[in-house]
Each structure stands twice: as structure tokens, then as C-alpha cells.
Design a protein around this motif. Structure first.
Motif, short mmCIF file in Angstrom:
data_model
loop_
_atom_site.label_atom_id
_atom_site.label_comp_id
_atom_site.label_asym_id
_atom_site.label_seq_id
_atom_site.Cartn_x
_atom_site.Cartn_y
_atom_site.Cartn_z
N ALA A 1 1.65 0.78 2.30
CA ALA A 1 2.04 1.46 2.48
C ALA A 1 1.71 2.62 2.11
O ALA A 1 1.24 3.86 2.78
CB ALA A 1 3.81 2.05 2.56
N THR A 2 1.74 2.56 0.72
CA THR A 2 0.72 4.26 -0.21
C THR A 2 -0.73 3.93 0.00
O THR A 2 -0.80 4.79 0.07
CB THR A 2 0.79 3.18 -1.64
OG1 THR A 2 2.30 2.83 -2.36
CG2 THR A 2 0.78 4.46 -2.59
N ALA A 3 -1.55 3.02 0.30
CA ALA A 3 -2.76 2.93 0.84
C ALA A 3 -2.88 4.12 2.41
O ALA A 3 -3.54 5.04 2.03
CB ALA A 3 -3.78 1.65 0.86
N ILE A 4 -2.48 3.28 2.83
CA ILE A 4 -1.97 4.24 4.35
C ILE A 4 -1.35 5.70 3.96
O ILE A 4 -2.16 6.20 4.40
CB ILE A 4 -1.20 3.66 5.61
CG1 ILE A 4 -1.56 2.39 5.56
CG2 ILE A 4 -0.99 4.22 6.86
CD1 ILE A 4 -2.83 1.50 6.00
N ALA A 5 -0.44 5.26 4.17
CA ALA A 5 -0.04 7.42 2.91
C ALA A 5 -1.18 8.16 2.21
O ALA A 5 -1.45 9.37 2.67
CB ALA A 5 1.13 7.43 2.52
N THR A 6 -1.85 7.75 1.91
CA THR A 6 -3.32 8.30 0.88
C THR A 6 -3.99 8.68 2.29
O THR A 6 -5.41 8.83 1.67
CB THR A 6 -3.65 7.73 -0.47
OG1 THR A 6 -4.08 6.61 0.19
CG2 THR A 6 -2.59 7.53 -1.49
N GLY A 7 -4.92 7.94 3.46
CA GLY A 7 -5.39 8.27 4.08
C GLY A 7 -6.34 7.27 4.41
O GLY A 7 -7.01 6.87 4.76
N MET A 8 -6.08 5.74 3.25
CA MET A 8 -6.79 4.77 3.79
C MET A 8 -6.28 4.15 5.40
O MET A 8 -5.30 3.83 5.78
CB MET A 8 -6.16 3.65 2.55
CG MET A 8 -7.44 2.65 2.46
SD MET A 8 -7.46 1.33 1.31
CE MET A 8 -7.32 1.93 -0.25
N SER A 9 -7.51 4.02 5.57
CA SER A 9 -7.67 3.21 7.07
C SER A 9 -6.56 1.68 7.23
O SER A 9 -7.07 1.15 6.04
CB SER A 9 -8.90 2.85 7.76
OG SER A 9 -9.08 2.40 9.19
N PRO A 10 -5.81 0.62 7.81
CA PRO A 10 -5.70 -0.19 8.30
C PRO A 10 -6.94 -1.21 8.50
O PRO A 10 -6.93 -2.13 8.68
CB PRO A 10 -4.82 -0.38 9.28
CG PRO A 10 -5.14 0.72 10.26
CD PRO A 10 -5.62 1.96 9.61
N TYR A 11 -8.14 -0.60 8.94
CA TYR A 11 -9.45 -1.42 9.62
C TYR A 11 -10.73 -1.48 7.69
O TYR A 11 -11.26 -2.02 8.17
CB TYR A 11 -9.81 -0.43 10.30
CG TYR A 11 -9.53 -0.72 11.27
CD1 TYR A 11 -8.69 -1.79 12.62
CD2 TYR A 11 -9.46 0.91 12.37
CE1 TYR A 11 -8.44 -2.12 13.02
CE2 TYR A 11 -7.76 -0.17 13.86
CZ TYR A 11 -7.44 -0.95 14.18
OH TYR A 11 -7.47 -1.35 14.79
N LYS A 12 -9.69 -0.70 6.77
CA LYS A 12 -10.47 -0.72 5.61
C LYS A 12 -10.39 -2.79 5.42
O LYS A 12 -10.06 -3.84 5.17
CB LYS A 12 -10.20 -0.33 4.49
CG LYS A 12 -11.13 -0.46 3.23
CD LYS A 12 -9.85 0.12 2.04
CE LYS A 12 -10.88 0.02 0.96
NZ LYS A 12 -12.34 0.40 0.03
N LYS A 53 -6.04 -6.56 -5.16
CA LYS A 53 -7.47 -5.49 -5.17
C LYS A 53 -6.75 -4.30 -4.77
O LYS A 53 -7.22 -3.47 -4.88
CB LYS A 53 -8.41 -5.87 -4.12
CG LYS A 53 -9.55 -7.43 -4.96
CD LYS A 53 -10.56 -7.70 -3.67
CE LYS A 53 -11.52 -8.41 -4.71
NZ LYS A 53 -12.69 -9.22 -3.72
N LEU A 54 -6.14 -4.60 -3.45
CA LEU A 54 -5.65 -2.93 -2.72
C LEU A 54 -4.52 -2.69 -4.34
O LEU A 54 -4.76 -1.37 -4.30
CB LEU A 54 -4.51 -3.03 -1.51
CG LEU A 54 -4.13 -2.08 -0.96
CD1 LEU A 54 -5.28 -0.93 -0.57
CD2 LEU A 54 -3.80 -2.22 0.26
N LEU A 55 -3.77 -3.55 -4.47
CA LEU A 55 -2.88 -1.80 -5.36
C LEU A 55 -4.08 -1.40 -6.76
O LEU A 55 -3.66 -0.68 -7.38
CB LEU A 55 -2.50 -3.47 -6.24
CG LEU A 55 -1.48 -2.85 -7.45
CD1 LEU A 55 -0.27 -1.51 -6.96
CD2 LEU A 55 -0.14 -3.72 -8.00
N VAL A 56 -4.88 -2.85 -7.18
CA VAL A 56 -5.98 -2.33 -8.27
C VAL A 56 -6.36 -1.02 -7.47
O VAL A 56 -6.40 0.30 -8.25
CB VAL A 56 -6.91 -2.86 -8.05
CG1 VAL A 56 -8.15 -2.78 -9.48
CG2 VAL A 56 -6.52 -4.58 -9.40
N ASP A 57 -7.39 0.01 -6.96
CA ASP A 57 -7.36 0.91 -6.23
C ASP A 57 -6.27 2.13 -5.39
O ASP A 57 -6.55 2.66 -6.18
CB ASP A 57 -8.02 0.29 -4.89
CG ASP A 57 -9.16 -0.58 -5.00
OD1 ASP A 57 -9.39 -0.81 -6.25
OD2 ASP A 57 -9.94 -0.57 -2.99
#
Length: 169
Positions: A1-12, A53-57
Motif C-alpha cells: 500500500a505504501t508503494a501504491i500510495a507513492t504512485g508506483m504502478s501495480p504493474y511495476k 525488494k519492494l520494501l527496500v525501494d
């Protein structure tokens, strides 16, 4: 959710392959790899390496801050295994309890506040529906009703769980 909230695409996409960070090596359930996968598939299939990997980013602090805004009171340790649920969270922070007649017998008693913007919440619900529809949570499917949620598994299958919801429950 944090990644999506920052604008990251679910297709990344991320490579689901052997990964070592600061001496920590996450493993996938079953030990295999899936190659390049997008975030939605990684979530629906519980691919641990992509989660780390997502947590690291995204970073520890934003993830922990969002969990706290969403009502988690437990202490969350800034460790790579946080992405896999290594910090213990009391289920009473995540659920409400009803009896057999559907009466609420316990509910977290705090004034609700918005923790996610509507777009992020919608995308996360869609992604978590994928957990049930074709992912690791298929046994939670209810015919004719959209169900969203997430599965979890501890080491050597000591604990298996599913936490989910429908739009009405």
C-alpha cells in the motif's frame, strides 16, 4: 500500500530470483523463482523476494508509518523481514469479532480516520481480490461475491492464515 500510495504502478515488475541484502536472503514458499513478475502477481502469489525488494525501494520508515496510521499499535521492527510479516501484530488490531448471530462482540474502539487516499484503497482492494481470484487465497472465494484479502504462512507451515473482507464485511 505504501508503494501504491507513492504512485508506483501495480504493474511495476521485479525479478523474482535469488536475492541477498545485507546478509539477509529471503526465500519463497516452495523455494522456486518465477522470473519477472508485477506487483499484483507478487502479492496474489505471496512472492516473498519481491516483497522484500519492494520494501527496500520504499523504505522502512514510510511502511511503518502507514501501518501505524492504519491502526497497528504493535511495535514494527525496521528489518527486511518486515515485508514478510516478521513483526508480531495482535489480530485484535486488524479485525472485529462477531458471534454466531452476527452481533459484534469486540471492535477496536477508536474514531476512524482516513489512512489511505481513495485511489490507493481502490487499487489495493483490486490487488487483494487477485489473492482470492487465482492467487494463494482461492479457498476464501465466495461464489457471486468479490472477496479481497491476504494469506500468510509461517516457517514449515506452523501457522496458515487468511485475513480478508468483502465490501460489506
Amino acid at each position: 500500500a505504501t508503494a501504491i500510495a507513492t504512485g508506483m504502478s501495480p504493474y511495476k515488475t521485479y525479478a523474482d530470483a535469488r536475492y541477498v541484502v545485507d546478509g539477509y536472503e529471503p526465500k519463497n514458499y516452495g523455494g522456486g523463482y518465477s522470473g519477472y513478475v508485477d506487483l499484483r502477481r507478487a502479492l496474489s502469489s505471496s512472492i516473498n523476494i519481491v516483497a522484500v525488494k519492494l520494501l527496500v525501494d520504499v523504505g522502512f520508515d514510510p511502511v511503518i508509518a502507514l501501518a501505524h496510521r492504519m491502526g497497528v499499535k504493535s511495535s514494527l521492527l525496521p528489518a527486511y523481514s518486515l515485508a514478510l510479516g516478521s513483526s508480531e501484530v495482535n489480530l485484535l488490531e486488524l479485525t472485529r469479532i462477531t458471534n454466531g448471530q452476527g452481533d459484534v462482540i469486540y471492535e477496536f474502539d477508536e474514531k476512524p480516520k482516513q489512512a489511505l487516499d481513495p485511489d490507493t484503497a481502490s487499487i489495493m482492494t483490486w490487488m487483494m481480490e487477485g489473492v482470492v481470484n487465482g492467487g494463494s487465497g482461492g479457498n476464501a472465494a465466495i461464489p457471486g461475491r468479490p472477496v479481497a484479502g491476504k494469506t500468510g504462512t509461517s516457517e514449515k507451515n506452523r501457522d496458515l492464515w487468511f485475513v480478508g473482507f468483502t465490501k460489506k464485511l
